[in-house]
Scaffold this motif. Structure first.
Motif, PDB file in Angstrom:
ATOM      1  N   ILE A   1       7.425  21.372 -15.766  1.00 40.64           N
ATOM      2  CA  ILE A   1       7.277  20.251 -14.840  1.00 40.64           C
ATOM      3  C   ILE A   1       8.670  19.948 -14.300  1.00 40.64           C
ATOM      4  O   ILE A   1       9.523  19.406 -15.013  1.00 40.64           O
ATOM      5  N   LYS A   2       8.911  20.339 -13.074  1.00 44.76           N
ATOM      6  CA  LYS A   2      10.189  20.051 -12.409  1.00 44.76           C
ATOM      7  C   LYS A   2       9.884  19.165 -11.210  1.00 44.76           C
ATOM      8  O   LYS A   2       9.387  19.639 -10.186  1.00 44.76           O
ATOM      9  N   PHE A   3      10.166  17.890 -11.365  1.00 42.69           N
ATOM     10  CA  PHE A   3       9.773  16.952 -10.307  1.00 42.69           C
ATOM     11  C   PHE A   3      10.902  15.962 -10.057  1.00 42.69           C
ATOM     12  O   PHE A   3      11.403  15.313 -10.981  1.00 42.69           O
ATOM     13  N   GLN A   4      11.279  15.853  -8.813  1.00 41.85           N
ATOM     14  CA  GLN A   4      12.287  14.887  -8.393  1.00 41.85           C
ATOM     15  C   GLN A   4      11.709  14.046  -7.258  1.00 41.85           C
ATOM     16  O   GLN A   4      11.712  14.434  -6.099  1.00 41.85           O
ATOM     17  N   GLY A   5      11.155  12.913  -7.609  1.00 37.27           N
ATOM     18  CA  GLY A   5      10.547  12.040  -6.606  1.00 37.27           C
ATOM     19  C   GLY A   5      11.282  10.715  -6.513  1.00 37.27           C
ATOM     20  O   GLY A   5      12.308  10.488  -7.164  1.00 37.27           O
ATOM     21  N   LYS A   6      10.741   9.835  -5.713  1.00 35.62           N
ATOM     22  CA  LYS A   6      11.337   8.505  -5.546  1.00 35.62           C
ATOM     23  C   LYS A   6      11.122   7.650  -6.794  1.00 35.62           C
ATOM     24  O   LYS A   6      12.005   6.867  -7.182  1.00 35.62           O
ATOM     25  N   HIS A   7       9.952   7.804  -7.439  1.00 31.10           N
ATOM     26  CA  HIS A   7       9.599   6.945  -8.566  1.00 31.10           C
ATOM     27  C   HIS A   7       9.718   7.640  -9.914  1.00 31.10           C
ATOM     28  O   HIS A   7       9.912   6.973 -10.932  1.00 31.10           O
ATOM     29  N   TYR A   8       9.586   8.973  -9.942  1.00 35.54           N
ATOM     30  CA  TYR A   8       9.649   9.716 -11.194  1.00 35.54           C
ATOM     31  C   TYR A   8      10.517  10.954 -11.025  1.00 35.54           C
ATOM     32  O   TYR A   8      10.472  11.616  -9.976  1.00 35.54           O
ATOM     33  N   GLN A   9      11.289  11.273 -12.079  1.00 36.74           N
ATOM     34  CA  GLN A   9      12.103  12.492 -12.094  1.00 36.74           C
ATOM     35  C   GLN A   9      11.957  13.116 -13.490  1.00 36.74           C
ATOM     36  O   GLN A   9      12.263  12.452 -14.493  1.00 36.74           O
ATOM     37  N   PHE A  10      11.510  14.367 -13.521  1.00 34.52           N
ATOM     38  CA  PHE A  10      11.296  15.032 -14.807  1.00 34.52           C
ATOM     39  C   PHE A  10      11.685  16.494 -14.732  1.00 34.52           C
ATOM     40  O   PHE A  10      11.526  17.151 -13.699  1.00 34.52           O
ATOM     41  N   ASP A  11      12.163  17.016 -15.883  1.00 31.37           N
ATOM     42  CA  ASP A  11      12.313  18.452 -16.095  1.00 31.37           C
ATOM     43  C   ASP A  11      11.865  18.697 -17.534  1.00 31.37           C
ATOM     44  O   ASP A  11      12.631  18.500 -18.486  1.00 31.37           O
ATOM     45  N   LEU A  12      10.608  19.072 -17.683  1.00 32.29           N
ATOM     46  CA  LEU A  12       9.976  19.156 -18.997  1.00 32.29           C
ATOM     47  C   LEU A  12       9.137  20.418 -19.120  1.00 32.29           C
ATOM     48  O   LEU A  12       8.546  20.875 -18.134  1.00 32.29           O
ATOM     49  N   PRO A  13       9.024  20.990 -20.330  1.00 27.48           N
ATOM     50  CA  PRO A  13       8.081  22.091 -20.523  1.00 27.48           C
ATOM     51  C   PRO A  13       6.652  21.575 -20.395  1.00 27.48           C
ATOM     52  O   PRO A  13       6.371  20.407 -20.699  1.00 27.48           O
ATOM     53  N   SER A  14       5.749  22.416 -19.932  1.00 26.43           N
ATOM     54  CA  SER A  14       4.379  21.966 -19.671  1.00 26.43           C
ATOM     55  C   SER A  14       3.402  22.259 -20.812  1.00 26.43           C
ATOM     56  O   SER A  14       2.236  21.872 -20.729  1.00 26.43           O
ATOM     57  N   ASP A  15       3.861  22.948 -21.883  1.00 28.88           N
ATOM     58  CA  ASP A  15       2.937  23.275 -22.976  1.00 28.88           C
ATOM     59  C   ASP A  15       2.175  22.060 -23.534  1.00 28.88           C
ATOM     60  O   ASP A  15       0.980  22.157 -23.810  1.00 28.88           O
TER      61      ASP A  15
ATOM     62  N   SER B   1       0.822  -1.216   0.000  1.00 27.92           N
ATOM     63  CA  SER B   1       0.000   0.000   0.000  1.00 27.92           C
ATOM     64  C   SER B   1       0.852   1.262   0.000  1.00 27.92           C
ATOM     65  O   SER B   1       0.567   2.215  -0.730  1.00 27.92           O
ATOM     66  N   LYS B   2       1.917   1.272   0.807  1.00 30.82           N
ATOM     67  CA  LYS B   2       2.762   2.456   0.908  1.00 30.82           C
ATOM     68  C   LYS B   2       3.336   2.835  -0.451  1.00 30.82           C
ATOM     69  O   LYS B   2       3.322   4.004  -0.853  1.00 30.82           O
ATOM     70  N   THR B   3       3.830   1.852  -1.191  1.00 31.53           N
ATOM     71  CA  THR B   3       4.421   2.118  -2.508  1.00 31.53           C
ATOM     72  C   THR B   3       3.370   2.600  -3.500  1.00 31.53           C
ATOM     73  O   THR B   3       3.610   3.545  -4.264  1.00 31.53           O
ATOM     74  N   ARG B   4       2.212   1.965  -3.499  1.00 27.41           N
ATOM     75  CA  ARG B   4       1.148   2.373  -4.422  1.00 27.41           C
ATOM     76  C   ARG B   4       0.764   3.834  -4.202  1.00 27.41           C
ATOM     77  O   ARG B   4       0.587   4.596  -5.155  1.00 27.41           O
ATOM     78  N   TYR B   5       0.643   4.223  -2.939  1.00 32.92           N
ATOM     79  CA  TYR B   5       0.240   5.605  -2.667  1.00 32.92           C
ATOM     80  C   TYR B   5       1.383   6.588  -2.899  1.00 32.92           C
ATOM     81  O   TYR B   5       1.136   7.746  -3.247  1.00 32.92           O
ATOM     82  N   GLU B   6       2.631   6.144  -2.760  1.00 34.61           N
ATOM     83  CA  GLU B   6       3.758   6.992  -3.152  1.00 34.61           C
ATOM     84  C   GLU B   6       3.679   7.306  -4.643  1.00 34.61           C
ATOM     85  O   GLU B   6       3.861   8.456  -5.068  1.00 34.61           O
ATOM     86  N   ILE B   7       3.411   6.281  -5.442  1.00 38.17           N
ATOM     87  CA  ILE B   7       3.308   6.465  -6.897  1.00 38.17           C
ATOM     88  C   ILE B   7       2.150   7.397  -7.234  1.00 38.17           C
ATOM     89  O   ILE B   7       2.291   8.328  -8.037  1.00 38.17           O
TER      90      ILE B   7
END
Length: 387
Positions: A158-172, A135-141
Motif C-alpha cells: 500500500i503506497k498512498f500519498q493523499g491529502k488526508h492519508y499517507q501510507f507505505d505498508l505491506p498489504s499481507d 461535501s468536497k472534503t467528505r468525498y475526498e476522504i
C-alpha cells in the motif's frame, strides 16, 4: 403505461438480477410506521431472525446499514452473522473515515475470510456522528479510503500519498479472500461529487425510488461518467414492497401502515438518520410533493413511507403480478440489483419470497463477476506463505 426508457451501457448484460433484502440494524422496523414496537426493536435476536430467514428464503444478498442509532454495530453484527448464515452475501455498510483505513482494510479482510467470499461493501460518504464536513472534503476522504482498500486487495504494497492519508505498508495483513479486485463496492448518492466517486471506483450504483424517467436520466449520466474512466458499472434500486393478493388489499395495507402516524413524531424519527438532509433524501421529499392525492409518484410506486423514514421513501404496491411486472420494467431499463424491504421486515420478506421471488431469474454478482473464488484462494490467511 409509458414506454420503457432505453437502457444505458451497463456491466452486466445478462438480465438475471441480484435480489437482496434489508436487515434492520438501525431501529427502523415497524408494523405501523413511526410507532415504535418493542417486539421489533433492533436487538441482536431480531436482526438475526431477519437475516436467517432471508438466507433460508433464497435472497442472494442482504443490506446491513450503518447509522448512529440504537441497534447493532454493522461490522460486529456481520462478523457474528458470518457464523450462522449459509449462502447469503452480506452487503456491509462502511462509513468512510470512521476507522483508520489500514485497520478497516484488515477488518474487512478478516470478515471476507470468515464469510469465504460472501462479503459486499456499501460505501457511505456522510458526516461521522458529532462532526460536520463540507461535501468536497467528505468525498475526498472517501476516495482516498477506497484507493487504500483497493491497493491492499490487489497489490503487494500500500503506497498512498493523499491529502488526508499517507501510507507505505505491506498489504499481507489486508489481503481479501475474494480475487480479481476484492469485494464489490456498492454506492449511492446523487450529488456531483457522489456521482464522480462511483463512476471512477465503484461497481454498483444504488438508486432510491423515483419515476422511471428520472431513474433513466441518472443511469445515463453515471454510465457516461464511468465510460470516461474506461469503466462500466451496474445499477441497483433500493425500494420497499407491499405485495398482496389484490390491488385493493395492497393499497389498504399501505394506508394501514400510515394509519397511526404522528407527523411531528415521524419527522423526528426521520431526522435521527445521519443522511436525513442529503441531496437524495431532499429529492425523495420533492417527488412526494408532486405525487397524486394517494401519494403515488407513478403507477404502483407509493411515496408514503418517506413521511416517516429517511433514505428510501417509496414502495412498489400491488399484486404479485403487478409487482413482478414493475420489476421487469426496471430490468429492461438496465437495473440488475434490487434491495427490497417491507414492514414488518420478516412478514413482508415471506410474502415476496412466496409470490414473486421464484419467478425472477437471479444471480450472485460476486460469483458472476469472478470475485468469489470457486475453491480456496491462496492468501496469507489460507495457504499462502507465512512471512
Amino acid at each position: 403505461m409509458n414506454p420503457i426508457p432505453k437502457a444505458p451501457t451497463i456491466r452486466s448484460e445478462n438480465p438475471a438480477v441480484e435480489v437482496s433484502w434489508f436487515c434492520d440494524l438501525c431501529n427502523g422496523d415497524y408494523e405501523y410506521l413511526g410507532v415504535p414496537d418493542g417486539s421489533l426493536r433492533s436487538s441482536f435476536e431480531h436482526c438475526s431472525d431477519i437475516i436467517r430467514l432471508a438466507d433460508e428464503l433464497g435472497y442472494q444478498n442482504i443490506l446491513l446499514p450503518s447509522s448512529y442509532q440504537t441497534g447493532q454495530d454493522t461490522l460486529t453484527f456481520a462478523a457474528a452473522a458470518s457464523q450462522f448464515t449459509k449462502q447469503i452475501s452480506l452487503l456491509t455498510a462502511i462509513r468512510c473515515g470512521e476507522i483508520h483505513p489500514p485497520m478497516l482494510a484488515r477488518t474487512l479482510s478478516t470478515l471476507d475470510h470468515m464469510l469465504k467470499g460472501r462479503l459486499n461493501i456499501n460505501i457511505i460518504s456522510s458526516d461521522l456522528p458529532g462532526t460536520q464536513k463540507d461535501s468536497k472534503t467528505r468525498y475526498e476522504i472517501s476516495k482516498e479510503v477506497i484507493q487504500i482498500l483497493q491497493q491492499g486487495w490487489t497489490q503487494d504494497q500500500i503506497k498512498f500519498q493523499g491529502k488526508h492519508y499517507q501510507f507505505d505498508l505491506p498489504s499481507d495483513p489486508v489481503k481479501s479472500y475474494q480475487q480479481n479486485g476484492g469485494p464489490l463496492l456498492y454506492f449511492g448518492g446523487i450529488s456531483p461529487d457522489a456521482r464522480a466517486l462511483c463512476a471512477e471506483f465503484c461497481d454498483v450504483f444504488l438508486m432510491w425510488p423515483e419515476t422511471e424517467e428520472r431513474l433513466a436520466d441518472t443511469m445515463k449520466d453515471l454510465s457516461l461518467r464511468a465510460a470516461s474512466f474506461g469503466r462500466t458499472i451496474d445499477f441497483g434500486l433500493r425500494i420497499h414492497l407491499i405485495v398482496r393478493e389484490t390491488e385493493a388489499e395492497a393499497r389498504d395495507a399501505a394506508k394501514r401502515l400510515l394509519s397511526r402516524v404522528d407527523i411531528d413524531k415521524a419527522n423526528d424519527i426521520k431526522h435521527r438518520a445521519l443522511d436525513s438532509n442529503s441531496a437524495g433524501v431532499l429529492r425523495q421529499d420533492e417527488l412526494r410533493k408532486s405525487a397524486d392525492p394517494d401519494l403515488f409518484i407513478e403507477p404502483m410506486v407509493w411515496s408514503g413511507i418517506g413521511l416517516a423514514r429517511s433514505g428510501c421513501g417509496s414502495a412498489i404496491v400491488g399484486t404479485p403480478e403487478q409487482v413482478y411486472e414493475k420489476i421487469q420494467r426496471y430490468i429492461q431499463m438496465g437495473i440488475r440489483a434490487f434491495i427490497f424491504s417491507g414492514y414488518p421486515l420478516i412478514e413482508e420478506s415471506k410474502l415476496f419470497a412466496k409470490s414473486v421471488l421464484p419467478k425472477l431469474q437471479t444471480i450472485n454478482f460476486a460469483e458472476a463477476q469472478n470475485r468469489k473464488p470457486k475453491g480456496i484462494p491462496v492468501t496469507p490467511l489460507t495457504t499462502g506463505e507465512r512471512k
